[in-house]
Design a protein around this motif. Structure first.
Motif, PDB file in Angstrom:
ATOM      1  N   SER A 189       1.607  -7.255  -7.418  1.00 29.09           N
ATOM      2  CA  SER A 189       1.724  -5.863  -7.856  1.00 29.09           C
ATOM      3  C   SER A 189       2.235  -5.198  -6.232  1.00 29.09           C
ATOM      4  CB  SER A 189       0.481  -5.367  -8.156  1.00 29.09           C
ATOM      5  OG  SER A 189      -0.337  -5.582  -7.264  1.00 29.09           O
ATOM      6  N   PHE A 190       2.958  -3.760  -6.668  1.00 30.75           N
ATOM      7  CA  PHE A 190       3.595  -3.547  -5.407  1.00 30.75           C
ATOM      8  C   PHE A 190       3.217  -1.351  -5.737  1.00 30.75           C
ATOM      9  CE2 PHE A 190       6.731  -5.366  -7.404  1.00 30.75           C
ATOM     10  CZ  PHE A 190       7.807  -4.534  -7.637  1.00 30.75           C
ATOM     11  N   TRP A 191       3.549  -0.857  -4.627  1.00 30.54           N
ATOM     12  CA  TRP A 191       3.675   0.327  -5.326  1.00 30.54           C
ATOM     13  C   TRP A 191       5.314   0.707  -4.726  1.00 30.54           C
ATOM     14  CZ3 TRP A 191      -0.341   3.698  -7.024  1.00 30.54           C
ATOM     15  CH2 TRP A 191      -1.470   2.994  -7.039  1.00 30.54           C
TER      16      TRP A 191
ATOM     17  N   LYS B 102       0.808  -0.802   0.069  1.00 35.82           N
ATOM     18  CA  LYS B 102       0.226   0.041   0.546  1.00 35.82           C
ATOM     19  C   LYS B 102       0.768   1.305  -0.260  1.00 35.82           C
ATOM     20  CE  LYS B 102      -4.324  -2.004   2.278  1.00 35.82           C
ATOM     21  NZ  LYS B 102      -4.942  -2.118   2.972  1.00 35.82           N
ATOM     22  N   PRO B 103       0.611   2.178  -1.046  1.00 36.85           N
ATOM     23  CA  PRO B 103       1.087   3.456  -0.704  1.00 36.85           C
ATOM     24  C   PRO B 103       1.669   3.992   0.728  1.00 36.85           C
ATOM     25  CG  PRO B 103      -0.270   3.664  -2.339  1.00 36.85           C
ATOM     26  CD  PRO B 103      -0.959   2.208  -1.484  1.00 36.85           C
ATOM     27  N   GLY B 104       3.287   4.411   1.008  1.00 40.14           N
ATOM     28  CA  GLY B 104       3.798   4.573   1.895  1.00 40.14           C
ATOM     29  C   GLY B 104       4.174   3.820   3.077  1.00 40.14           C
ATOM     30  N   ARG B 105       3.637   1.802   3.106  1.00 38.70           N
ATOM     31  CA  ARG B 105       3.602   1.610   3.957  1.00 38.70           C
ATOM     32  C   ARG B 105       4.747   0.148   3.137  1.00 38.70           C
ATOM     33  NH1 ARG B 105      -2.348   0.564   6.283  1.00 38.70           N
ATOM     34  NH2 ARG B 105      -2.769   2.510   7.031  1.00 38.70           N
ATOM     35  N   PRO B 106       6.191   0.607   3.492  1.00 38.44           N
ATOM     36  CA  PRO B 106       6.877  -0.442   3.014  1.00 38.44           C
ATOM     37  C   PRO B 106       6.734  -1.845   3.771  1.00 38.44           C
ATOM     38  CG  PRO B 106       7.840   1.306   4.373  1.00 38.44           C
ATOM     39  CD  PRO B 106       6.816   1.188   4.686  1.00 38.44           C
ATOM     40  N   SER B 107       6.652  -3.271   2.484  1.00 38.42           N
ATOM     41  CA  SER B 107       7.017  -4.436   3.076  1.00 38.42           C
ATOM     42  C   SER B 107       8.258  -4.935   3.420  1.00 38.42           C
ATOM     43  CB  SER B 107       5.772  -4.978   2.359  1.00 38.42           C
ATOM     44  OG  SER B 107       6.599  -6.016   2.529  1.00 38.42           O
ATOM     45  N   TYR B 108       8.410  -5.245   4.021  1.00 40.41           N
ATOM     46  CA  TYR B 108      10.657  -6.129   3.419  1.00 40.41           C
ATOM     47  C   TYR B 108       9.811  -7.381   3.563  1.00 40.41           C
ATOM     48  CZ  TYR B 108      11.380  -1.860   5.314  1.00 40.41           C
ATOM     49  OH  TYR B 108      12.217  -0.509   5.183  1.00 40.41           O
ATOM     50  N   GLU B 109       8.988  -8.767   3.037  1.00 37.26           N
ATOM     51  CA  GLU B 109       8.936  -9.401   3.148  1.00 37.26           C
ATOM     52  C   GLU B 109       9.353 -10.271   1.615  1.00 37.26           C
ATOM     53  OE1 GLU B 109       4.869 -10.948   3.079  1.00 37.26           O
ATOM     54  OE2 GLU B 109       4.291  -9.854   4.561  1.00 37.26           O
TER      55      GLU B 109
ATOM     56  N   SER C 117       3.204   2.271 -13.401  1.00 32.22           N
ATOM     57  CA  SER C 117       1.820   3.411 -14.186  1.00 32.22           C
ATOM     58  C   SER C 117       1.837   4.224 -13.032  1.00 32.22           C
ATOM     59  CB  SER C 117       0.968   2.471 -14.964  1.00 32.22           C
ATOM     60  OG  SER C 117       0.939   1.890 -13.400  1.00 32.22           O
ATOM     61  N   VAL C 118       1.758   5.529 -13.602  1.00 30.86           N
ATOM     62  CA  VAL C 118       1.499   6.946 -12.481  1.00 30.86           C
ATOM     63  C   VAL C 118       0.080   6.149 -12.667  1.00 30.86           C
ATOM     64  CG1 VAL C 118       1.470   9.488 -12.766  1.00 30.86           C
ATOM     65  CG2 VAL C 118       3.210   7.819 -14.435  1.00 30.86           C
ATOM     66  N   SER C 119      -0.008   6.863 -11.258  1.00 31.76           N
ATOM     67  CA  SER C 119      -1.601   6.717 -10.709  1.00 31.76           C
ATOM     68  C   SER C 119      -1.915   8.205 -10.937  1.00 31.76           C
ATOM     69  CB  SER C 119      -1.738   5.848  -9.098  1.00 31.76           C
ATOM     70  OG  SER C 119      -2.577   5.992  -9.112  1.00 31.76           O
ATOM     71  N   GLU C 120      -2.880   8.369 -10.940  1.00 31.76           N
ATOM     72  CA  GLU C 120      -4.105   9.614 -10.224  1.00 31.76           C
ATOM     73  C   GLU C 120      -4.162   9.777  -8.902  1.00 31.76           C
ATOM     74  OE1 GLU C 120      -7.106  10.317 -13.129  1.00 31.76           O
ATOM     75  OE2 GLU C 120      -5.206  10.140 -15.143  1.00 31.76           O
ATOM     76  N   GLU C 121      -4.873   8.850  -8.737  1.00 29.67           N
ATOM     77  CA  GLU C 121      -5.126   8.338  -7.086  1.00 29.67           C
ATOM     78  C   GLU C 121      -3.983   9.125  -6.065  1.00 29.67           C
ATOM     79  OE1 GLU C 121      -5.641   5.294  -9.012  1.00 29.67           O
ATOM     80  OE2 GLU C 121      -7.219   5.629 -10.000  1.00 29.67           O
ATOM     81  N   VAL C 122      -2.512   8.869  -6.453  1.00 36.11           N
ATOM     82  CA  VAL C 122      -2.071   8.848  -5.380  1.00 36.11           C
ATOM     83  C   VAL C 122      -0.457   9.103  -6.290  1.00 36.11           C
ATOM     84  CG1 VAL C 122      -0.149   7.485  -4.239  1.00 36.11           C
ATOM     85  CG2 VAL C 122      -2.694   6.299  -4.528  1.00 36.11           C
ATOM     86  N   PRO C 123      -0.445  10.357  -6.531  1.00 37.86           N
ATOM     87  CA  PRO C 123       0.263  10.987  -7.464  1.00 37.86           C
ATOM     88  C   PRO C 123       2.096  10.988  -7.024  1.00 37.86           C
ATOM     89  CG  PRO C 123      -0.816  12.764  -6.173  1.00 37.86           C
ATOM     90  CD  PRO C 123      -1.537  11.562  -6.460  1.00 37.86           C
ATOM     91  N   SER C 124       1.773  10.578  -5.702  1.00 38.90           N
ATOM     92  CA  SER C 124       3.759  10.681  -5.257  1.00 38.90           C
ATOM     93  C   SER C 124       4.139   8.993  -5.147  1.00 38.90           C
ATOM     94  CB  SER C 124       3.493  10.559  -3.750  1.00 38.90           C
ATOM     95  OG  SER C 124       2.944   9.619  -2.756  1.00 38.90           O
ATOM     96  N   HIS C 125       2.678   7.960  -5.182  1.00 37.88           N
ATOM     97  CA  HIS C 125       3.658   6.863  -5.658  1.00 37.88           C
ATOM     98  C   HIS C 125       3.556   6.347  -7.507  1.00 37.88           C
ATOM     99  CE1 HIS C 125       4.287   6.981  -1.472  1.00 37.88           C
ATOM    100  NE2 HIS C 125       4.789   5.497  -1.442  1.00 37.88           N
ATOM    101  N   LEU C 126       3.938   4.858  -7.564  1.00 41.29           N
ATOM    102  CA  LEU C 126       3.695   4.686  -8.865  1.00 41.29           C
ATOM    103  C   LEU C 126       3.406   3.439  -8.306  1.00 41.29           C
ATOM    104  CD1 LEU C 126       7.506   5.933 -11.242  1.00 41.29           C
ATOM    105  CD2 LEU C 126       4.704   6.314 -11.083  1.00 41.29           C
ATOM    106  N   ARG C 127       2.535   2.230  -9.757  1.00 39.30           N
ATOM    107  CA  ARG C 127       1.914   0.933  -9.734  1.00 39.30           C
ATOM    108  C   ARG C 127       3.104   0.170 -10.563  1.00 39.30           C
ATOM    109  NH1 ARG C 127      -1.301  -1.579  -6.875  1.00 39.30           N
ATOM    110  NH2 ARG C 127      -2.406  -3.342  -7.752  1.00 39.30           N
ATOM    111  N   VAL C 128       3.548  -1.257  -9.958  1.00 39.82           N
ATOM    112  CA  VAL C 128       4.021  -1.942 -10.430  1.00 39.82           C
ATOM    113  C   VAL C 128       3.386  -2.985 -10.374  1.00 39.82           C
ATOM    114  CG1 VAL C 128       6.505  -3.308 -10.500  1.00 39.82           C
ATOM    115  CG2 VAL C 128       6.526  -0.594 -10.021  1.00 39.82           C
ATOM    116  N   GLU C 129       3.245  -3.193 -11.967  1.00 38.55           N
ATOM    117  CA  GLU C 129       2.117  -4.544 -11.619  1.00 38.55           C
ATOM    118  C   GLU C 129       2.867  -5.753 -12.730  1.00 38.55           C
ATOM    119  OE1 GLU C 129      -1.585  -4.638 -12.681  1.00 38.55           O
ATOM    120  OE2 GLU C 129      -1.877  -2.302 -11.906  1.00 38.55           O
TER     121      GLU C 129
END
Length: 80
Positions: free
Chosen positions: A68-70, A31-38, A51-63
């Motif tokens: 998938s992750f941010w 989730k944007p802003g919550r790093p995971s070390y798994e 891909s650039v997200s309009e909902e979360v402009p500070s993060h990019l979504r990788v699928e």
């Protein structure tokens, strides 16, 4: 044949949505802003298609095929 191979490679090797990691280690964020070390963090120089997200402009979504992750946009540099 070599010219045809070179043209094919250039048209398929680069995409408008490619970014390079510019920090030493970048953790994936489910989730944007919550790093995971798994999963292991991405290393400097790693190339991802995001891909650039309009909902979360500070993060990019990788699928990927598996997950998938941010990633924070400020830690990535557009390479194409």
């Amino acid at each position: 044949v070599l010219l045809a191979c070179a043209l094919w490679r250039n048209s398929h090797a680069y995409a408008a949505d490619q970014y390079m990691v510019v920090t030493e280690e970048l953790p994936r964020e489910p989730k944007p802003g919550r790093p995971s070390y798994e999963f292991p963090p991405l290393r400097s120089g790693a190339i991802v298609r995001a891909s650039v997200s309009e909902e979360v402009p500070s993060h990019l979504r990788v699928e990927t095929a598996d997950t998938s992750f941010w990633l924070p946009a400020e830690q990535l540099q557009k390479i194409w």
